[in-house]
Design a protein around this motif. Sequence first.
Motif, PDB file in Angstrom:
ATOM      1  N   ARG A 159       0.838  -1.200   0.000  1.00 36.02           N
ATOM      2  CA  ARG A 159       0.000   0.000   0.000  1.00 36.02           C
ATOM      3  C   ARG A 159       0.877   1.256   0.000  1.00 36.02           C
ATOM      4  N   ILE A 160       0.467   2.262  -0.761  1.00 35.96           N
ATOM      5  CA  ILE A 160       1.150   3.552  -0.757  1.00 35.96           C
ATOM      6  C   ILE A 160       0.667   4.369   0.442  1.00 35.96           C
ATOM      7  N   ALA A 161       1.607   5.007   1.137  1.00 39.67           N
ATOM      8  CA  ALA A 161       1.299   5.962   2.213  1.00 39.67           C
ATOM      9  C   ALA A 161       2.331   7.076   2.114  1.00 39.67           C
ATOM     10  N   LEU A 162       2.022   8.213   2.691  1.00 36.53           N
ATOM     11  CA  LEU A 162       2.899   9.376   2.547  1.00 36.53           C
ATOM     12  C   LEU A 162       3.784   9.590   3.774  1.00 36.53           C
ATOM     13  N   TYR A 163       5.069   9.560   3.543  1.00 36.04           N
ATOM     14  CA  TYR A 163       6.053   9.886   4.587  1.00 36.04           C
ATOM     15  C   TYR A 163       6.038  11.398   4.787  1.00 36.04           C
ATOM     16  N   TRP A 164       5.753  11.816   6.007  1.00 32.84           N
ATOM     17  CA  TRP A 164       5.679  13.233   6.367  1.00 32.84           C
ATOM     18  C   TRP A 164       4.728  14.006   5.446  1.00 32.84           C
ATOM     19  N   GLY A 165       3.799  13.299   4.828  1.00 36.66           N
ATOM     20  CA  GLY A 165       2.777  13.967   4.020  1.00 36.66           C
ATOM     21  C   GLY A 165       3.177  14.271   2.590  1.00 36.66           C
ATOM     22  N   PHE A 166       4.415  13.907   2.173  1.00 40.61           N
ATOM     23  CA  PHE A 166       4.794  14.276   0.805  1.00 40.61           C
ATOM     24  C   PHE A 166       5.548  13.197   0.032  1.00 40.61           C
ATOM     25  N   LEU A 167       6.260  12.282   0.708  1.00 40.97           N
ATOM     26  CA  LEU A 167       7.064  11.286   0.011  1.00 40.97           C
ATOM     27  C   LEU A 167       6.327   9.947  -0.018  1.00 40.97           C
ATOM     28  N   LYS A 168       6.130   9.401  -1.225  1.00 43.09           N
ATOM     29  CA  LYS A 168       5.405   8.140  -1.356  1.00 43.09           C
ATOM     30  C   LYS A 168       6.266   6.966  -0.899  1.00 43.09           C
ATOM     31  N   GLU A 169       5.722   6.185   0.005  1.00 50.51           N
ATOM     32  CA  GLU A 169       6.389   4.970   0.454  1.00 50.51           C
ATOM     33  C   GLU A 169       5.416   3.807   0.311  1.00 50.51           C
ATOM     34  N   GLU A 170       5.953   2.624   0.070  1.00 52.10           N
ATOM     35  CA  GLU A 170       5.111   1.439  -0.129  1.00 52.10           C
ATOM     36  C   GLU A 170       5.422   0.409   0.945  1.00 52.10           C
ATOM     37  N   MET A 171       4.371  -0.115   1.552  1.00 52.89           N
ATOM     38  CA  MET A 171       4.551  -1.084   2.636  1.00 52.89           C
ATOM     39  C   MET A 171       3.317  -1.967   2.775  1.00 52.89           C
ATOM     40  N   ILE A 172       3.481  -3.059   3.484  1.00 50.49           N
ATOM     41  CA  ILE A 172       2.337  -3.845   3.954  1.00 50.49           C
ATOM     42  C   ILE A 172       2.065  -3.367   5.379  1.00 50.49           C
ATOM     43  N   LEU A 173       0.950  -2.713   5.575  1.00 47.93           N
ATOM     44  CA  LEU A 173       0.664  -2.053   6.853  1.00 47.93           C
ATOM     45  C   LEU A 173       0.718  -3.021   8.027  1.00 47.93           C
ATOM     46  N   LYS A 174       0.247  -4.231   7.812  1.00 50.75           N
ATOM     47  CA  LYS A 174       0.212  -5.236   8.883  1.00 50.75           C
ATOM     48  C   LYS A 174       1.609  -5.572   9.393  1.00 50.75           C
ATOM     49  N   GLU A 175       2.623  -5.444   8.529  1.00 49.76           N
ATOM     50  CA  GLU A 175       4.001  -5.735   8.932  1.00 49.76           C
ATOM     51  C   GLU A 175       4.619  -4.602   9.751  1.00 49.76           C
ATOM     52  N   GLN A 176       4.010  -3.424   9.684  1.00 41.54           N
ATOM     53  CA  GLN A 176       4.639  -2.241  10.270  1.00 41.54           C
ATOM     54  C   GLN A 176       3.949  -1.721  11.528  1.00 41.54           C
ATOM     55  N   TYR A 177       2.624  -1.803  11.562  1.00 39.39           N
ATOM     56  CA  TYR A 177       1.870  -1.166  12.645  1.00 39.39           C
ATOM     57  C   TYR A 177       0.835  -2.125  13.239  1.00 39.39           C
ATOM     58  N   ASP A 178       0.455  -1.808  14.467  1.00 36.40           N
ATOM     59  CA  ASP A 178      -0.660  -2.511  15.116  1.00 36.40           C
ATOM     60  C   ASP A 178      -1.941  -1.691  15.003  1.00 36.40           C
ATOM     61  N   GLY A 179      -1.785  -0.409  14.729  1.00 34.74           N
ATOM     62  CA  GLY A 179      -2.930   0.479  14.579  1.00 34.74           C
ATOM     63  C   GLY A 179      -2.550   1.704  13.769  1.00 34.74           C
ATOM     64  N   ILE A 180      -3.562   2.380  13.236  1.00 29.04           N
ATOM     65  CA  ILE A 180      -3.353   3.600  12.447  1.00 29.04           C
ATOM     66  C   ILE A 180      -4.264   4.704  12.977  1.00 29.04           C
ATOM     67  N   ILE A 181      -3.684   5.880  13.183  1.00 32.55           N
ATOM     68  CA  ILE A 181      -4.471   7.087  13.422  1.00 32.55           C
ATOM     69  C   ILE A 181      -4.445   7.903  12.132  1.00 32.55           C
ATOM     70  N   TRP A 182      -5.617   8.212  11.613  1.00 27.16           N
ATOM     71  CA  TRP A 182      -5.750   8.993  10.373  1.00 27.16           C
ATOM     72  C   TRP A 182      -6.472  10.291  10.689  1.00 27.16           C
ATOM     73  N   ILE A 183      -5.911  11.403  10.244  1.00 29.36           N
ATOM     74  CA  ILE A 183      -6.500  12.726  10.490  1.00 29.36           C
ATOM     75  C   ILE A 183      -6.775  13.383   9.147  1.00 29.36           C
ATOM     76  N   GLU A 184      -7.997  13.875   8.971  1.00 33.37           N
ATOM     77  CA  GLU A 184      -8.375  14.453   7.679  1.00 33.37           C
ATOM     78  C   GLU A 184      -7.566  15.698   7.352  1.00 33.37           C
ATOM     79  N   ARG A 185      -7.343  16.568   8.351  1.00 35.06           N
ATOM     80  CA  ARG A 185      -6.575  17.790   8.109  1.00 35.06           C
ATOM     81  C   ARG A 185      -5.706  18.107   9.331  1.00 35.06           C
ATOM     82  N   ILE A 186      -4.423  18.323   9.098  1.00 35.28           N
ATOM     83  CA  ILE A 186      -3.507  18.684  10.173  1.00 35.28           C
ATOM     84  C   ILE A 186      -3.044  20.138  10.020  1.00 35.28           C
TER      85      ILE A 186
END
Length: 280
Positions: A247-274
Motif C-alpha cells: 500500500r502507498i502511504a505518505l512519509y511526512w505527508g509528501f514522500l510516497k512509500e510502499e509497505m504492507i501495513l500489517k508488517e509495520q503497525y498494530d494500529g493507524i491514526i488517520w487525520i483528515e486535516r492537520i
Amino acid sequence: MGNLFTKSTYEWIKQVDTSKADLFKQAEESMMKLQDQKTKEDFVQEQVKINETYSTLEHFVEEHRKELATLSPQHEQDVDILLQSLKLRKETLMRYELPNWNVAHNVPIYDVEQHPMVLRDRMMAENLEYLAEEMYPTEKMIVWGHNYHVRKNNSKVKYADYGQNFLNNMGDYLPDSFKKQTYTVGIYAYSGASLDSSDNKTVTPVNKEKDPTSLESLLKYANHSSLFVDLVHTPYNKRTSWIYTPRIALYWGFLKEEMILKEQYDGIIWIERITPAKII
C-alpha cells in the motif's frame, strides 16, 4: 541556552556546584558547535575534549548523587535518568557525530551500518531497551516518535518512486520478543500542513496528489475528520485486504512509500486535516 534538558540540568547542578554547572553548559554548547569544525583533525580534537568533560560530569554526579537526589522531585530515579542522559551524550559524541560530519562533508560511507541515520536508530533501540528493562521493568511506557522510527520493519518499506528499500530503523533493531510486547501506532494525514523539524520554521504542505488506493485515500472514504483503525484484531477478508497487501502511504505527508501495513503497525491514526505545530 539550549533546550529544556540543558536548562533544567544546569539549574539543578548549579545548586550543588556552580563550577560544574558551568562545565555542563560549556559541554552542551561545544556539542552543538561540533559539526562546524572545518577539518577532521579539528573535529576529533574537539570531540576528545568534550568527551572528557562529560566523563568529569558523570563522575561528579556519581559522587554527589545524594545531594542531587534531595533537590529533585523523583530523587534517586532522576539521578539515574541524568546519568543515562550523560552516557547518551557521550555515545552520540563518539558513535554518531563523526559519521554525521562525514556525510555533511561528502566523505563516502561504505558500510551502511555506519550511516548516521542507521546509527541514530540503533542507539534509539538500545536506549529504549535500557529504559524498558532496567529503569521501568514493571511499568507500561508510551514512546512518541515519527512513523519512520517506531514502525516495526522499516527495512521492508520501499521508496515508491524508486523501488529502493528504506534503511534499518529503531524497530528493526529491537528484538522480536520486545516488539511482541508493543502496540505500534502510525499517524497519517489526508490534508493540511506540518512544521519541518529541520528548522522548526518551514511549513510543509501535505501532498494533494493521492493514489486512489493509498492509505490516506481509502480512509478518506469513511467520511470522518479522524479515525483509529486497529490492525491486530482485523482478520483478512476481501474488505480488509488493503491491510495485508502493498500500500502507498505518505512519509511526512509528501514522500510516497510502499509497505504492507500489517508488517509495520498494530494500529493507524488517520487525520483528515492537520495544522503546523506552534513552537512555545
